[in-house]
Enzyme design. Structure first.
Site, PDB file in Angstrom:
ATOM      1  N   SER A   1       0.854  -1.193   0.000  1.00 30.06           N
ATOM      2  CA  SER A   1       0.000   0.000   0.000  1.00 30.06           C
ATOM      3  C   SER A   1       0.884   1.234   0.000  1.00 30.06           C
ATOM      4  O   SER A   1       2.047   1.185   0.428  1.00 30.06           O
ATOM      5  CB  SER A   1      -0.887   0.009   1.252  1.00 30.06           C
ATOM      6  OG  SER A   1      -1.559   1.245   1.407  1.00 30.06           O
TER       7      SER A   1
ATOM      8  N   TYR B   1      -2.649  -0.569  10.204  1.00 34.66           N
ATOM      9  CA  TYR B   1      -2.610  -0.909   8.777  1.00 34.66           C
ATOM     10  C   TYR B   1      -1.277  -0.498   8.166  1.00 34.66           C
ATOM     11  O   TYR B   1      -0.635  -1.277   7.454  1.00 34.66           O
ATOM     12  CB  TYR B   1      -3.761  -0.205   8.070  1.00 34.66           C
ATOM     13  CG  TYR B   1      -3.847  -0.466   6.584  1.00 34.66           C
ATOM     14  CD1 TYR B   1      -4.451  -1.624   6.100  1.00 34.66           C
ATOM     15  CD2 TYR B   1      -3.343   0.452   5.660  1.00 34.66           C
ATOM     16  CE1 TYR B   1      -4.550  -1.858   4.735  1.00 34.66           C
ATOM     17  CE2 TYR B   1      -3.432   0.231   4.303  1.00 34.66           C
ATOM     18  CZ  TYR B   1      -4.029  -0.925   3.844  1.00 34.66           C
ATOM     19  OH  TYR B   1      -4.116  -1.154   2.491  1.00 34.66           O
TER      20      TYR B   1
END
Length: 254
Positions: free
Chosen positions: A145, A158
């Site tokens: 990501s 995350y």
């Protein structure tokens, strides 16, 4: 990139039942690949197979919760049992995270993110590499990501888990490059897949704010992300290794 280069390649995809995984499956199926699909959403897998024309010899699917090592190992074994090898693996399965400050982040938040977003990739590579070593070649793509190569306010757990994905990608790439196994990661910006649009705390105002945070003033389309993923796993792209490629409209250039 020549999409026909995926013809007859044995390609494993985790998280195949939605988002990037479904788009990849559709494109690779049309290219003539032999697909091994895993997802814990078995109903989603059944619908995907139906949309591809029903059961067929070049596609197998099975339940796979990537936080469970035994299920990830079984998915790799299924590829070898059915097709005799594993040419390409895409560790795509992941989860979004509830947006909260670092001080509100719990141990459970950290554990869940690392169980799925990090250990799921680690388990995949562990068994995929073992098989690829016996073949003398292979390609692995991990989905990280933009939050894995920079800060991500309100996404502590995350971001930490995705940074770990980038770290193990680079480490494995260095370890196994000499064995003709190349390993890269893609680092997408926010894209309107169900994982993002259905995330807790995500609404249209926030999506609009995130779009404005990109130099291109929009979110990345899933199709754009998948195009980059196909480029990264293309057999002819044979000297790209150990990279975490940002597909983010230029936001990492700041």
């Amino acid at each position: 990139m020549n999409i026909e280069s995926f013809n007859n390649k044995v390609i494993l995809i985790t998280g195949a039942a939605g988002g990037f995984g479904t788009l990849l499956t559709e494109k690779l199926s049309r290219a003539g690949a032999k697909l091994v699909l895993g997802d814990r959403n078995t109903l989603g897998l059944e619908l995907l197979i139906k949309n591809l024309g029903g059961e067929q010899p070049n596609i197998i699917s099975q339940s796979c919760d990537v936080s469970k090592e035994s299920e990830v190992a079984a998915l790799v074994a299924a590829a070898v049992d059915n097709f005799g090898r594993l040419d390409i693996a895409i560790n795509n399965a992941g989860m979004s995270s509830v947006m909260k400050s670092l001080t509100d982040t719990t141990e459970a938040d950290m554990d869940l993110n690392f169980a799925i977003n990090t250990k799921g990739v680690f388990f995949g590579m562990k068994y995929q590499i073992q098989q690829m070593l016996t073949q003398g070649e292979g390609i692995i793509l991990n989905v990280a990501s933009k939050a894995g190569i920079g800060g991500a306010p309100k996404l502590t757990a995350y971001s930490a888990a995705k940074h770990a994905v980038v770290g193990i990608t680079k480490t494995a790439a260095l370890e196994y490059a000499r064995y003709n196994i190349r390993i890269n990661a893609i680092c997408p910006y926010f894209s309107p897949t169900p994982m993002v649009t259905d995330g807790v705390g995500i609404n249209s105002d926030l999506l609009d704010m995130l779009a404005k945070g990109s130099p291109m003033k929009r979110l990345g389309e899933p199709e754009e992300m998948v195009t980059a993923m196909l480029m990264l796993i293309a057999p002819e792209n044979s000297y790209l290794n150990g990279q975490a490629i940002a597909v983010d409209g230029g936001s990492s250039a700041f």
